[in-house]
Write an enzyme that holds these catalytic residues in place. Structure first.
Site, mmCIF file in Angstrom:
data_model
loop_
_atom_site.group_PDB
_atom_site.id
_atom_site.type_symbol
_atom_site.label_atom_id
_atom_site.label_comp_id
_atom_site.label_asym_id
_atom_site.label_seq_id
_atom_site.Cartn_x
_atom_site.Cartn_y
_atom_site.Cartn_z
ATOM 1 N N HIS A 218 0.845 -1.119 0.091
ATOM 2 C CA HIS A 218 -0.201 -0.058 0.064
ATOM 3 C C HIS A 218 1.011 1.172 -0.083
ATOM 4 O O HIS A 218 0.339 2.309 -0.537
ATOM 5 C CB HIS A 218 -0.944 -0.056 1.298
ATOM 6 C CG HIS A 218 -1.642 -1.201 1.493
ATOM 7 N ND1 HIS A 218 -2.812 -1.577 0.470
ATOM 8 C CD2 HIS A 218 -1.750 -2.361 2.209
ATOM 9 C CE1 HIS A 218 -3.309 -2.737 0.806
ATOM 10 N NE2 HIS A 218 -2.647 -2.884 1.962
ATOM 11 N N HIS B 118 5.560 7.079 6.465
ATOM 12 C CA HIS B 118 5.294 6.226 5.167
ATOM 13 C C HIS B 118 4.778 7.638 4.298
ATOM 14 O O HIS B 118 4.667 8.671 4.615
ATOM 15 C CB HIS B 118 4.251 5.364 5.114
ATOM 16 C CG HIS B 118 3.004 5.920 5.975
ATOM 17 N ND1 HIS B 118 2.583 5.621 7.042
ATOM 18 C CD2 HIS B 118 2.044 6.574 5.152
ATOM 19 C CE1 HIS B 118 1.406 6.420 7.498
ATOM 20 N NE2 HIS B 118 1.244 6.927 6.319
ATOM 21 N N HIS C 130 2.390 8.883 0.614
ATOM 22 C CA HIS C 130 1.442 9.128 -0.172
ATOM 23 C C HIS C 130 1.555 9.505 -1.489
ATOM 24 O O HIS C 130 2.212 10.867 -1.386
ATOM 25 C CB HIS C 130 0.045 9.644 0.475
ATOM 26 C CG HIS C 130 -0.359 8.717 1.890
ATOM 27 N ND1 HIS C 130 -1.097 7.599 1.793
ATOM 28 C CD2 HIS C 130 0.110 8.947 3.172
ATOM 29 C CE1 HIS C 130 -1.357 7.174 2.757
ATOM 30 N NE2 HIS C 130 -0.591 7.993 3.666
ATOM 31 N N GLU D 83 -2.647 13.928 0.578
ATOM 32 C CA GLU D 83 -3.817 13.741 1.115
ATOM 33 C C GLU D 83 -4.686 14.777 1.651
ATOM 34 O O GLU D 83 -5.617 14.947 1.228
ATOM 35 C CB GLU D 83 -3.707 12.547 2.225
ATOM 36 C CG GLU D 83 -3.167 10.966 1.769
ATOM 37 C CD GLU D 83 -3.531 10.076 2.635
ATOM 38 O OE1 GLU D 83 -3.183 10.067 3.825
ATOM 39 O OE2 GLU D 83 -4.353 8.983 2.118
ATOM 40 N N HIS E 15 3.785 11.056 6.123
ATOM 41 C CA HIS E 15 3.314 10.882 7.574
ATOM 42 C C HIS E 15 4.472 10.198 8.356
ATOM 43 O O HIS E 15 4.797 9.163 8.093
ATOM 44 C CB HIS E 15 2.133 10.371 7.380
ATOM 45 C CG HIS E 15 1.086 10.793 6.660
ATOM 46 N ND1 HIS E 15 -0.222 10.016 6.158
ATOM 47 C CD2 HIS E 15 0.801 12.026 6.507
ATOM 48 C CE1 HIS E 15 -0.948 10.957 5.464
ATOM 49 N NE2 HIS E 15 -0.466 12.134 5.632
ATOM 50 N N THR F 136 -5.910 7.476 7.662
ATOM 51 C CA THR F 136 -6.380 7.636 6.192
ATOM 52 C C THR F 136 -6.731 6.319 5.438
ATOM 53 O O THR F 136 -6.814 6.462 4.394
ATOM 54 C CB THR F 136 -5.421 8.533 5.449
ATOM 55 O OG1 THR F 136 -4.151 7.991 5.172
ATOM 56 C CG2 THR F 136 -5.435 10.000 6.230
#
Ligand SMILES: *[C@@H]1O[C@H](CO)[C@@H](O)[C@H](O)[C@H]1NC(C)=O
Length: 329
Positions: free
Chosen positions: A77, A102, A104, A115, A128, A210
């Site tokens: 992910h 991590h 996004h 995000e 994050h 999230t």
């Protein structure tokens, strides 16, 4: 009948993927994802509340996280770096120790992948850094479902001119973990330098994870200033990782959640907005307008001057310039 079964299968796959379509189906399996204090959000800067009580965040142990290498993991992910509990945050209601960070990001070639948004503007990616309340709980998993059990730092990442050497400590290892469930080791580096230079300007609100199960347990800090990586580094992030274990490989992209309704929540700001409430587009048209206005004025002055000069020449008078009489200082 077969068609119907196939259709259901397709819907299920889409829901499980977590793409923009799949997100709508999260609440069916994880009810909290449909609740009323979800993350991320679009931070509308003209609606935030300045809170002079918000203390500056003090990250401890970020500059030298450990002497041991850190685990970097493709979990299908995102890419996730494990952080030692020697890293912690002060300036929040309790002590929050770090667990992992991590990223996004968006589709290949897309400059939208964050995000959180500020004034409806997404950036290329978002970092994050996840912490948990170690005063109250023994582990991340124990704290994750509890109110304010987690504190996450959100750093918006945009594309800049130069390569960011600190983000390179993560990005240069992506090719070692191209497939889901692969892990590698990363030498320790100054994690604090992943943060933007101005750490005193941030937004604070109560939100959620999230990704499912979307626990509403996160005390969010989103920095106002952005971090920058080069366009090549963004490309590396968007084009290296796969969300699958083996062939056929599927690129791990677009792993961001859409902004969620703010509902009755307050977003606090640690600072007073100094920038005007104009958007980039409005600023641009304002700039062009002023420029055109000045040009018109200049042209008008030019033509009037020319007309006056012509008139004088037409009258057959020569223009004599005399110096002003010298005056004593
Ligand atoms: C978050 O929720 C807690 C507990 O309800 C509350 O005390 C705090 O003021 C909230 N923080 C913000 C920024 O809204």
């Amino acid at each position: 009948m077969l068609f119907f079964t196939l259709l259901l299968e397709v819907i299920w796959i889409l829901a499980a993927e977590g793409g923009p379509h799949g997100q709508d189906h999260w609440p069916a399996s994880y009810p909290e994802c449909g609740s009323n204090a979800q993350s991320p959000i679009n931070i509308q800067t003209d609606s935030v509340t300045f809170d002079p009580e918000l203390r500056p965040l003090q990250p401890h142990g970020y500059d030298q996280p450990s002497t041991e290498p850190l685990d970097l993991h493709n979990n299908g992910h995102t890419v996730q770096l494990s952080l030692p509990s020697t890293m912690y945050l002060e300036g929040l209601p309790r002590k929050y120790v770090a667990a992992q960070l991590h990223l996004h990001w968006g589709k290949t070639g897309s400059l939208g992948g964050s995000e959180h948004q500020i004034n409806s503007e997404a950036t290329a990616a978002e970092l994050h850094i996840v912490h948990y309340d170690s005063d109250s709980y023994d582990s991340l998993s124990e704290a994750a479902p509890k109110p304010q059990g987690l504190a996450v730092l959100g750093i918006l990442i945009e594309v800049g001119e130069t390569k960011n050497p600190v983000y390179e400590h993560i990005l240069s290892h992506l090719h070692e973990i191209r497939h889901k469930d692969q892990k590698t080791l990363v030498p320790p580096f100054n994690v604090g330098e992943l943060l933007p230079p101005r750490r005193d300007q941030f937004f604070r609100y109560n939100g959620s994870l999230t990704t499912p199960p979307c626990y509403q347990s996160v005390l969010w800090t989103v920095f106002n200033q952005r971090a920058q990586i080069s366009v090549e580094q963004l490309k590396e992030l968007q084009e290296t990782l796969f969300s699958t274990e083996e062939e056929p490989s599927k690129l791990l992209v677009q792993n961001y959640r859409a902004p969620q309704p703010l509902n009755q929540r307050t977003v606090s700001a640690s600072f007073i907005q100094v920038q005007s409430s104009y958007t980039t587009g409005e600023m641009l048209s304002l700039g062009v307008g002023i420029l055109v206005g000045c040009l018109c004025l200049l042209l008008a002055v030019y033509f009037i001057a020319r007309k006056i000069r012509k008139k004088r020449l037409g009258n057959g008078k020569s223009v004599v310039f005399t110096s002003a009489p010298a005056t004593e200082a």
